[in-house]
Design a protein around this motif. Structure first.
Motif, PDB file in Angstrom:
ATOM      1  N   ALA A   1       7.976 -26.570 -35.097  1.00 24.96           N
ATOM      2  CA  ALA A   1       7.007 -25.655 -34.481  1.00 24.96           C
ATOM      3  C   ALA A   1       6.232 -24.974 -35.599  1.00 24.96           C
ATOM      4  CB  ALA A   1       7.728 -24.625 -33.629  1.00 24.96           C
ATOM      5  N   ILE A   2       4.925 -25.007 -35.510  1.00 22.45           N
ATOM      6  CA  ILE A   2       4.068 -24.323 -36.468  1.00 22.45           C
ATOM      7  C   ILE A   2       3.480 -23.126 -35.720  1.00 22.45           C
ATOM      8  CG2 ILE A   2       2.024 -24.460 -37.914  1.00 22.45           C
ATOM      9  CD1 ILE A   2       2.699 -27.458 -38.232  1.00 22.45           C
ATOM     10  N   VAL A   3       3.790 -21.941 -36.225  1.00 25.32           N
ATOM     11  CA  VAL A   3       3.396 -20.689 -35.556  1.00 25.32           C
ATOM     12  C   VAL A   3       2.365 -19.985 -36.424  1.00 25.32           C
ATOM     13  CG1 VAL A   3       4.223 -18.490 -34.634  1.00 25.32           C
ATOM     14  CG2 VAL A   3       5.688 -20.511 -34.556  1.00 25.32           C
ATOM     15  N   GLU A   4       1.349 -19.435 -35.776  1.00 20.70           N
ATOM     16  CA  GLU A   4       0.308 -18.680 -36.480  1.00 20.70           C
ATOM     17  C   GLU A   4       0.156 -17.320 -35.806  1.00 20.70           C
ATOM     18  OE1 GLU A   4      -4.324 -19.296 -36.548  1.00 20.70           O
ATOM     19  OE2 GLU A   4      -3.369 -20.687 -37.961  1.00 20.70           O
ATOM     20  N   LEU A   5       0.328 -16.266 -36.593  1.00 17.51           N
ATOM     21  CA  LEU A   5       0.174 -14.901 -36.104  1.00 17.51           C
ATOM     22  C   LEU A   5      -1.072 -14.295 -36.735  1.00 17.51           C
ATOM     23  CD1 LEU A   5       3.841 -13.669 -36.689  1.00 17.51           C
ATOM     24  CD2 LEU A   5       2.892 -14.665 -34.608  1.00 17.51           C
ATOM     25  N   GLN A   6      -1.922 -13.723 -35.924  1.00 22.43           N
ATOM     26  CA  GLN A   6      -3.090 -13.029 -36.458  1.00 22.43           C
ATOM     27  C   GLN A   6      -2.830 -11.534 -36.330  1.00 22.43           C
ATOM     28  OE1 GLN A   6      -6.838 -14.120 -34.733  1.00 22.43           O
ATOM     29  NE2 GLN A   6      -7.980 -13.252 -36.427  1.00 22.43           N
ATOM     30  N   LEU A   7      -2.783 -10.846 -37.471  1.00 23.55           N
ATOM     31  CA  LEU A   7      -2.483  -9.420 -37.520  1.00 23.55           C
ATOM     32  C   LEU A   7      -3.744  -8.647 -37.858  1.00 23.55           C
ATOM     33  CD1 LEU A   7       0.782  -9.698 -39.636  1.00 23.55           C
ATOM     34  CD2 LEU A   7       0.596  -9.553 -37.161  1.00 23.55           C
ATOM     35  N   THR A   8      -3.970  -7.559 -37.142  1.00 28.25           N
ATOM     36  CA  THR A   8      -5.098  -6.690 -37.422  1.00 28.25           C
ATOM     37  C   THR A   8      -4.603  -5.528 -38.245  1.00 28.25           C
ATOM     38  OG1 THR A   8      -6.113  -7.311 -35.344  1.00 28.25           O
ATOM     39  CG2 THR A   8      -6.944  -5.323 -36.385  1.00 28.25           C
ATOM     40  N   ASN A   9      -5.261  -5.288 -39.355  1.00 24.92           N
ATOM     41  CA  ASN A   9      -4.865  -4.204 -40.244  1.00 24.92           C
ATOM     42  C   ASN A   9      -5.259  -2.883 -39.598  1.00 24.92           C
ATOM     43  OD1 ASN A   9      -4.168  -2.605 -42.354  1.00 24.92           O
ATOM     44  ND2 ASN A   9      -5.602  -3.477 -43.815  1.00 24.92           N
ATOM     45  N   GLY A  10      -4.290  -2.033 -39.295  1.00 27.33           N
ATOM     46  CA  GLY A  10      -4.546  -0.759 -38.630  1.00 27.33           C
ATOM     47  C   GLY A  10      -4.301   0.415 -39.539  1.00 27.33           C
TER      48      GLY A  10
END
Length: 189
Positions: free
Chosen positions: A141-150
């Motif tokens: 499984a290849i997982v991609e998380l997009q995080l927003t810098n807060g």
């Protein structure tokens, strides 16, 4: 005359929202007094401002839905001292209907310091290259998380984290998430 009072109260609530929640520094208490209540004394205006700011903060901090708002305003119309009129309750309802989502988003944005999860995407691939022959054609499984810098800045930058999991790691993660879900469910009931 009651119509003008309603417009003034709506203007006051809009002004308070602008400088408290939307970051508009051009709106000040002095500006609101001059524009909306020029004929009352400074002390009277401060009392009026404190009363309506307090009610507004109560509504916002509870993030009231419309049923809660109706009950809250109804209780304040029945108060003898420090209460509000039916017309003022209608103004609060109108204001909250127009600003609830925007104020909610502003409060969340102002109170978020760390990164937040913006999106998750994943896919299953088969390995076509490996050091050992027994690792070929195994699913991962290849997982991609997009995080927003807060970090409190207006400009929110996004970071992307990618990682790969084999079947065993994926199974362990799913069981961990199920355990977390059970714990949350048990505390919510």
């Amino acid at each position: 005359m009651a119509d003008q009072e309603s417009r003034n109260l709506l203007g006051l609530l809009n002004g308070v929202a602008k400088y408290t929640y939307y970051g508009d520094n051009e709106v000040t208490n002095e500006f609101l007094k001059e524009e909306l209540y020029p004929n009352i004394s400074e002390d009277e205006f401060q009392k009026l401002l404190m009363k309506h700011t307090g009610l507004l903060k109560s509504i916002i901090s509870a993030d009231m839905d419309y049923n809660q708002l109706a009950a809250f305003l109804s209780s304040h119309t029945k108060k003898r001292e420090g209460g509000i009129t039916e017309e003022q309750a209608a103004v609060y309802s109108k204001f909250w209907k127009n600003h609830k989502v925007k104020i909610h988003d502003s409060v969340i944005s102002q109170s978020t310091w760390n990164s937040t999860l913006k999106s998750v995407s994943w896919r299953i691939d088969l390995k076509t290259q490996a050091r050992h022959i027994d690792q070929l054609h195994t699913p991962s499984a290849i997982v991609e998380l997009q995080l927003t810098n807060g970090n409190g800045c207006d400009k929110k930058e996004a970071d992307v984290v990618r990682f790969e999991m084999d079947e065993e790691k994926l199974t362990n993660m799913i069981s961990s998430l199920e355990e977390i879900e059970k714990q949350i469910s048990s505390h919510c009931q």
